[in-house]
Design a protein around this motif. Structure first.
Motif, PDB file in Angstrom:
ATOM      1  N   UNK A 127       0.837  -1.203   0.000  1.00  0.00           N
ATOM      2  CA  UNK A 127       0.000   0.000   0.000  1.00  0.00           C
ATOM      3  C   UNK A 127       0.872   1.254   0.000  1.00  0.00           C
ATOM      4  N   UNK A 128       0.309   2.351  -0.471  1.00  0.00           N
ATOM      5  CA  UNK A 128       1.080   3.598  -0.571  1.00  0.00           C
ATOM      6  C   UNK A 128       1.646   4.051   0.767  1.00  0.00           C
ATOM      7  N   UNK A 129       0.943   3.783   1.838  1.00  0.00           N
ATOM      8  CA  UNK A 129       1.389   4.237   3.157  1.00  0.00           C
ATOM      9  C   UNK A 129       2.649   3.495   3.622  1.00  0.00           C
ATOM     10  N   UNK A 186       6.394   7.460  -7.709  1.00  0.00           N
ATOM     11  CA  UNK A 186       5.426   7.952  -8.692  1.00  0.00           C
ATOM     12  C   UNK A 186       4.271   6.976  -8.860  1.00  0.00           C
ATOM     13  N   UNK A 187       3.076   7.509  -8.780  1.00  0.00           N
ATOM     14  CA  UNK A 187       1.894   6.679  -8.997  1.00  0.00           C
ATOM     15  C   UNK A 187       0.787   7.560  -9.524  1.00  0.00           C
ATOM     16  N   UNK A 188       0.443   7.554 -10.747  1.00  0.00           N
ATOM     17  CA  UNK A 188       0.951   6.770 -11.871  1.00  0.00           C
ATOM     18  C   UNK A 188       2.260   7.344 -12.409  1.00  0.00           C
ATOM     19  N   UNK A 189       2.965   6.509 -13.163  1.00  0.00           N
ATOM     20  CA  UNK A 189       4.247   6.913 -13.739  1.00  0.00           C
ATOM     21  C   UNK A 189       3.977   7.700 -15.024  1.00  0.00           C
ATOM     22  N   UNK A 190       4.509   8.915 -15.150  1.00  0.00           N
ATOM     23  CA  UNK A 190       4.290   9.702 -16.366  1.00  0.00           C
ATOM     24  C   UNK A 190       4.920   9.042 -17.599  1.00  0.00           C
TER      25      UNK A 190
END
Length: 167
Positions: A18-20, A81-85
């Motif tokens: 998870x992002x956290x 990065x989320x989403x990746x450019x």
């Protein structure tokens, strides 16, 4: 392709969390990067590594260290990065081409530097280990590419369980 593989594996491993919890992963990632770069820097600083070798293994090691730091930067950035450019993806794939070229150079130089095993022992054996790492990561991408081609030619071949029940 070793450096591209390291950043690619870090990217996919970070997506499982998870992002956290990705900050903890980044600490582990930087620790792993230190573990990967430390033997390279150790061999670079050895006085025996600067002895004469007919192949430019020392110059190749310096380029390998630079790419190791770049791979660490890509791994950390990709886990953040989320989403990746799209522009970052293009830069990452161009880095993959550079990484493939570096791995090819490392392997070819090591194959031609068998005499350097006596003069620059640590440098030669590190180059040998890095060559095998490059070869194994290239095999990984070759298998992955073949599976991608199969999935494009026969889209339901892997997903269709009826094919597997008849075996």
């Amino acid at each position: 392709m070793f450096h591209h593989f390291l950043a690619y594996a870090a990217f996919h491993a970070s997506r499982w969390l998870p992002r956290a919890q990705r900050l903890r992963f980044q600490v582990i990632l930087v620790t792993f990067a230190v573990v990967v770069v430390t033997p390279q820097l150790y061999v670079l600083t050895r006085p025996r590594s600067s002895r004469y070798c007919q192949q430019p293994l020392l110059n190749n090691l310096i380029a390998f260290i630079i790419l190791s730091f770049m791979a660490t930067g890509f791994a950390v950035a990709l886990s953040l990065l989320d989403p990746v450019p799209e522009s970052f993806r293009v830069a990452f794939h161009l880095f993959g081409v550079v990484s493939f070229t570096q791995g090819l150079c490392t392997t070819l130089l090591t194959l031609q530097a068998a005499d350097c095993a006596w003069t620059t022992t640590e440098l030669y054996y590190l180059s040998l280990v890095l060559s095998w790492a490059c070869i194994l990561s290239a095999v990984f991408y070759l298998v992955r590419g073949c599976l991608w081609v199969i999935s494009k030619l026969w889209p339901n071949w892997v997903k269709d369980m009826r094919l597997w029940n008849n075996v």
